[in-house]
Scaffold this motif. Structure first.
Motif, short mmCIF file in Angstrom:
data_model
loop_
_atom_site.label_atom_id
_atom_site.label_comp_id
_atom_site.label_asym_id
_atom_site.label_seq_id
_atom_site.Cartn_x
_atom_site.Cartn_y
_atom_site.Cartn_z
N LYS A 111 0.83 -1.21 0.00
CA LYS A 111 0.00 0.00 0.00
C LYS A 111 0.86 1.26 0.00
O LYS A 111 0.62 2.20 -0.78
CB LYS A 111 -0.92 0.00 1.22
N ASN A 112 1.88 1.28 0.83
CA ASN A 112 2.74 2.46 0.98
C ASN A 112 3.50 2.75 -0.31
O ASN A 112 3.54 3.88 -0.79
CB ASN A 112 3.70 2.24 2.14
N MET A 113 4.12 1.71 -0.89
CA MET A 113 4.91 1.93 -2.10
C MET A 113 4.05 2.32 -3.29
O MET A 113 4.42 3.20 -4.07
CB MET A 113 5.72 0.67 -2.44
N SER A 114 2.89 1.67 -3.43
CA SER A 114 2.03 2.00 -4.56
C SER A 114 1.56 3.45 -4.48
O SER A 114 1.48 4.14 -5.50
CB SER A 114 0.84 1.05 -4.62
N GLN A 115 1.30 3.94 -3.27
CA GLN A 115 0.89 5.33 -3.10
C GLN A 115 2.04 6.28 -3.44
O GLN A 115 1.84 7.28 -4.15
CB GLN A 115 0.40 5.57 -1.68
N GLN A 116 3.22 5.98 -2.94
CA GLN A 116 4.37 6.87 -3.18
C GLN A 116 4.78 6.87 -4.66
O GLN A 116 5.13 7.92 -5.21
CB GLN A 116 5.55 6.46 -2.30
N ILE A 117 4.75 5.70 -5.28
CA ILE A 117 5.11 5.64 -6.71
C ILE A 117 4.06 6.37 -7.54
O ILE A 117 4.39 7.10 -8.48
CB ILE A 117 5.25 4.17 -7.16
N ALA A 118 2.79 6.19 -7.19
CA ALA A 118 1.71 6.86 -7.92
C ALA A 118 1.82 8.37 -7.80
O ALA A 118 1.50 9.11 -8.75
CB ALA A 118 0.35 6.40 -7.41
N ASN A 119 2.31 8.86 -6.66
CA ASN A 119 2.46 10.30 -6.45
C ASN A 119 3.70 10.86 -7.15
O ASN A 119 3.93 12.08 -7.12
CB ASN A 119 2.53 10.61 -4.95
N GLY A 120 4.50 9.98 -7.73
CA GLY A 120 5.64 10.43 -8.53
C GLY A 120 6.85 10.86 -7.74
O GLY A 120 7.80 11.42 -8.31
N GLY A 121 6.89 10.58 -6.44
CA GLY A 121 8.00 11.07 -5.65
C GLY A 121 8.99 10.02 -5.22
O GLY A 121 9.86 10.29 -4.39
N LEU A 122 8.90 8.81 -5.76
CA LEU A 122 9.76 7.73 -5.29
C LEU A 122 10.77 7.29 -6.34
O LEU A 122 11.97 7.51 -6.19
CB LEU A 122 8.91 6.55 -4.83
N LEU A 123 10.31 6.71 -7.43
CA LEU A 123 11.24 6.17 -8.42
C LEU A 123 12.09 7.22 -9.13
O LEU A 123 13.27 6.98 -9.41
CB LEU A 123 10.48 5.32 -9.45
N PRO A 124 11.54 8.41 -9.46
CA PRO A 124 12.39 9.40 -10.15
C PRO A 124 13.50 9.99 -9.27
O PRO A 124 14.40 10.65 -9.78
CB PRO A 124 11.38 10.49 -10.56
N ASP A 125 13.42 9.79 -7.96
CA ASP A 125 14.41 10.33 -7.04
C ASP A 125 15.77 9.68 -7.31
O ASP A 125 15.91 8.46 -7.24
CB ASP A 125 13.95 10.04 -5.60
N ASN A 126 16.78 10.50 -7.59
CA ASN A 126 18.11 9.97 -7.91
C ASN A 126 18.78 9.30 -6.72
O ASN A 126 19.79 8.60 -6.89
CB ASN A 126 19.00 11.08 -8.46
N ASP A 127 18.26 9.54 -5.51
CA ASP A 127 18.81 8.87 -4.34
C ASP A 127 18.21 7.48 -4.13
O ASP A 127 18.55 6.80 -3.17
CB ASP A 127 18.56 9.72 -3.08
N GLN A 128 17.30 7.09 -5.02
CA GLN A 128 16.72 5.76 -4.96
C GLN A 128 17.37 4.86 -6.01
O GLN A 128 18.04 5.33 -6.93
CB GLN A 128 15.21 5.82 -5.18
N LEU A 129 17.16 3.57 -5.85
CA LEU A 129 17.68 2.55 -6.76
C LEU A 129 19.20 2.65 -6.91
O LEU A 129 19.76 2.60 -8.00
CB LEU A 129 16.99 2.65 -8.13
N THR A 130 19.86 2.80 -5.76
CA THR A 130 21.32 2.82 -5.73
C THR A 130 21.84 1.39 -5.55
O THR A 130 21.12 0.52 -5.07
CB THR A 130 21.83 3.72 -4.60
N PRO A 131 23.08 1.13 -5.95
CA PRO A 131 23.60 -0.25 -5.90
C PRO A 131 23.63 -0.81 -4.47
O PRO A 131 23.99 -0.11 -3.52
CB PRO A 131 25.02 -0.11 -6.46
N LEU A 132 23.28 -2.08 -4.35
CA LEU A 132 23.32 -2.78 -3.06
C LEU A 132 23.95 -4.15 -3.27
O LEU A 132 23.34 -5.02 -3.90
CB LEU A 132 21.90 -2.94 -2.50
N PRO A 133 25.18 -4.36 -2.76
CA PRO A 133 25.79 -5.69 -2.85
C PRO A 133 24.96 -6.68 -2.02
O PRO A 133 25.04 -6.70 -0.80
CB PRO A 133 27.19 -5.48 -2.26
N LEU A 134 24.17 -7.49 -2.70
CA LEU A 134 23.14 -8.27 -2.03
C LEU A 134 23.69 -9.22 -0.98
O LEU A 134 23.10 -9.40 0.09
CB LEU A 134 22.34 -9.07 -3.07
N LEU A 135 24.84 -9.84 -1.26
CA LEU A 135 25.39 -10.82 -0.33
C LEU A 135 26.02 -10.17 0.89
O LEU A 135 26.47 -10.87 1.81
CB LEU A 135 26.40 -11.72 -1.05
#
Length: 283
Positions: A221-245
């Protein structure tokens, strides 16, 4: 003679194995959310649809898409049916993400269709690239108020400070959740270099002690609202590299601090990018 370097393409295990999933902490959430352990062979479409009680879509054999001829995203949008290939790890995990995040997945599909209507199928917009990146490789980093500092530490590649010095925060006030089905697929044969894209989401205090059902429902619910409002995915501070292991508890070797000394995997932030990141934090 010049040496030819051939980069091997990732290949998941050829056969079904519920044991592979049940013995790896990377799949704990899935094994606790779905009846995976009893499966002795690949699940069929009926099994997926049994899991999909809270989704607005139905899973169908991929042959329906082949016969229909429409583009994948268009077909889902128009029919509310998700084509699923048989005996396929990628589509297995993709279906389970639809079950865990029905609102978010449906929103991503609608956004894809909006972008296609604006730019066509062949010209991929920046937003479509972000949507695909999150859909395939996203890991949601859930931060309680006490763990907000980890967003800065991870964005600026201060791996030692987050994964080692503040290791006790993980799973107590910071909780990682895999969203990208390609990340799940690659986790079937994990390798040093496996890197996800981190999406940072603030959650209430105590979130890390919530039940899986409540936690995933809140995130969806939280992510769908934030993405729909346009303030989450376009943020350059998001989707940064994460060494998963490197995520504490997800890989047996990372219980040793020396594991994080591999700078080919835990790469420092480039100097120019580091200055840009620090500058944005001062704004």
């Amino acid at each position: 003679m010049q040496k030819t370097v051939i980069k091997n393409r990732f290949m998941p295990p050829a056969s079904w194995s519920s044991e592979l999933l049940s013995t790896s902490p990377l799949f704990t959430d899935l094994c606790q959310s779905f009846a995976i352990a009893p499966l002795t062979t690949w699940p069929d479409i009926g099994w997926f649809n049994h899991c999909a009680t809270h989704t607005l879509v139905q899973f169908v054999d991929n042959e329906e898409l082949t016969a229909d001829g429409r583009y994948y995203e268009e077909y889902i949008y128009a029919t509310k049916r998700v084509p699923t290939r048989k005996d396929n790890w990628h589509d297995f995990f993709g279906a389970l993400i639809w079950c865990l995040f029905p609102k978010t997945k449906a929103l991503l599909n609608r956004l894809h269709m909006h972008e296609i209507s604006q730019h066509g199928q062949k010209q991929r917009s920046k937003l479509r690239n972000k949507l695909t990146l999150f859909d395939e490789c996203g890991v949601v980093i859930c931060l309680e108020p006490a763990a907000i500092k980890h967003a800065t530490l991870l964005r600026t590649h201060q791996w030692q400070q987050s994964f080692v010095d503040s290791r006790a925060d993980w799973w107590q006030s910071i909780r990682p959740v895999i969203f990208g089905h390609a990340i799940y697929e690659m986790a079937t044969a994990p390798f040093i270099g496996l890197t996800a894209k981190a999406l940072f989401v603030e959650v209430p205090a105590g979130f890390c002690q919530w039940s899986l059902t409540d936690a995933y429902s809140f995130l969806d619910k939280n992510m769908s609202q934030q993405i729909a409002n346009g303030g989450l995915l376009p943020d350059n501070d998001q989707l940064t590299p994460l060494p998963l292991l490197g995520v504490p508890g997800w890989w047996h070797q990372n219980c040793q601090p020396a594991f994080y000394l591999n700078m080919e995997y835990f790469r420092p932030l480039r100097a120019q990018k580091s200055r840009q990141q620090l500058g944005s934090l001062d704004d």
